[in-house]
Scaffold this motif. Structure first.
Motif, short mmCIF file in Angstrom:
data_model
loop_
_atom_site.label_atom_id
_atom_site.label_comp_id
_atom_site.label_asym_id
_atom_site.label_seq_id
_atom_site.Cartn_x
_atom_site.Cartn_y
_atom_site.Cartn_z
N THR A 1 27.44 1.21 -39.44
CA THR A 1 28.52 1.05 -40.04
C THR A 1 28.96 -0.61 -40.71
O THR A 1 27.99 -1.36 -40.76
N GLY A 2 29.85 -1.37 -40.06
CA GLY A 2 30.87 -2.89 -40.69
C GLY A 2 31.11 -2.93 -41.99
O GLY A 2 31.13 -1.89 -42.79
N ASP B 1 24.14 3.50 -33.97
CA ASP B 1 24.90 3.39 -33.46
C ASP B 1 26.46 3.32 -33.14
O ASP B 1 26.61 3.85 -33.33
N ARG C 1 36.56 -10.18 -35.90
CA ARG C 1 37.13 -10.25 -36.80
C ARG C 1 37.62 -8.44 -36.88
O ARG C 1 38.99 -8.39 -37.34
N TYR C 2 36.91 -7.91 -36.29
CA TYR C 2 38.09 -6.05 -36.37
C TYR C 2 38.75 -5.75 -35.37
O TYR C 2 39.33 -5.10 -34.80
N PRO D 1 28.36 -1.76 -46.12
CA PRO D 1 28.71 -0.74 -46.02
C PRO D 1 29.96 -0.22 -47.31
O PRO D 1 30.05 1.07 -47.85
C1 F6R Z 1 26.05 -1.54 -38.31
C2 F6R Z 1 24.93 -2.47 -37.66
C3 F6R Z 1 24.81 -3.74 -37.75
C4 F6R Z 1 25.57 -4.13 -38.52
C5 F6R Z 1 25.06 -5.80 -39.07
C6 F6R Z 1 26.12 -6.81 -40.20
O1 F6R Z 1 26.19 -0.20 -37.85
O2 F6R Z 1 24.27 -1.38 -37.14
O3 F6R Z 1 23.13 -3.97 -37.99
O4 F6R Z 1 24.96 -3.76 -40.06
O5 F6R Z 1 26.06 -6.13 -37.65
O6 F6R Z 1 27.62 -6.19 -39.80
P1 F6R Z 1 28.48 -6.66 -41.42
O7 F6R Z 1 27.90 -5.34 -42.78
O8 F6R Z 1 30.27 -6.26 -40.38
O9 F6R Z 1 28.38 -7.67 -41.52
#
Ligand code: F6R
Length: 234
Positions: free
Chosen positions: A35-36, A62, A159-160, A39
């Protein structure tokens, strides 16, 4: 590691789509998902594509402890709204953030992972090099566990949420050993905040202090980075 450089995250999503297409064509049926922010463009491309996941299974990396599927900040909600509602799978598995007994939930999710070996694992990377929520110092042979998030991760994820104080302090996460067991890994990183982590992962020593560096030892890793995230690569 095969490093693919792209101009921006939209192009990154298009490259990721090609990796998913090839994996499906080669018989991949179990997808490890993340997630995050990273992707998002990949899921947009998957949704817009004609790929069919109806015979596939997903297992997510997670979930926040304390957040249920109806909470818009939960990873369950994220996955449904970004991908699963538009692209139905045969089955989707995530940790249950509302599980009453954390130890039992850890055991249950370890069984889920054991029963569904991952063909293609999608990953983002934290600014501190974490993968999943395996923070620096995590065991390289680790399995699913309940993890206390570091301050830097809480700050990055704030930020979310309306307030940093609302960011959950704990998450369930697959362990590094389970991530490494995937047949193929696709890691994406976009933006200058990821440049140090990408350089350490690709060019640095393999060390638990940079959890993603262990991916140097995996035989089939593709990394998609934009120019900003690639800026500190040798
Ligand atoms: C999310 C995860 C995290 C994110 C990482 C980067 O399922 O396992 O490891 O991939 O924190 O987050 P973003 O993409 O929001 O910068």
């Amino acid at each position: 590691m095969k490093v693919i450089r792209v101009a921006n995250e939209n192009d990154g999503g298009k490259e990721a789509l090609k990796v998913f297409e090839a994996a499906l064509a080669n018989g991949a049926r179990t997808f490890g998902l993340a997630t995050g922010g990273t992707p998002e463009t990949t899921y947009k491309e998957l949704v817009a594509s004609d790929l069919d996941f109806s015979r596939c299974t997903s297992v997510n990396l997670d979930e926040y402890v304390g957040l249920g599927p109806d909470d818009p900040q939960s990873y369950n909600y994220y996955m449904r709204t970004r991908l699963f509602d538009a692209k139905p799978f045969k089955a989707n598995y995530l940790p249950d953030g509302l599980a009453a007994d954390p130890d039992a939930e850890v055991a249950r999710y370890n069984e889920v992972i054991a029963a569904h070996p991952v063909d293609l694992q999608l990953l983002g990377i934290g600014r501190n090099g974490h993968i999943g929520f395996n923070e620096p110092g995590s065991p390289v042979d680790g399995k699913v566990r309940k993890i206390k998030l570091t301050e830097s991760t809480i700050e990055a994820n704030a930020r979310y949420f309306d307030n940093e104080a609302d960011v959950p302090q704990y998450a369930y996460s697959m362990g590094i050993g389970q991530i490494m067991a995937a047949k193929q890994i696709l890691l994406e990183a976009f933006g200058d905040k990821k440049a140090d982590a990408i350089a350490a992962m690709v060019d640095g020593p393999v060390t638990p202090e940079v959890p993603a560096s262990i991916l140097q030892r995996h035989p089939n890793v593709t990394v998609i980075v934009d120019e900003a995230a690639a800026a500190k690569l040798k």
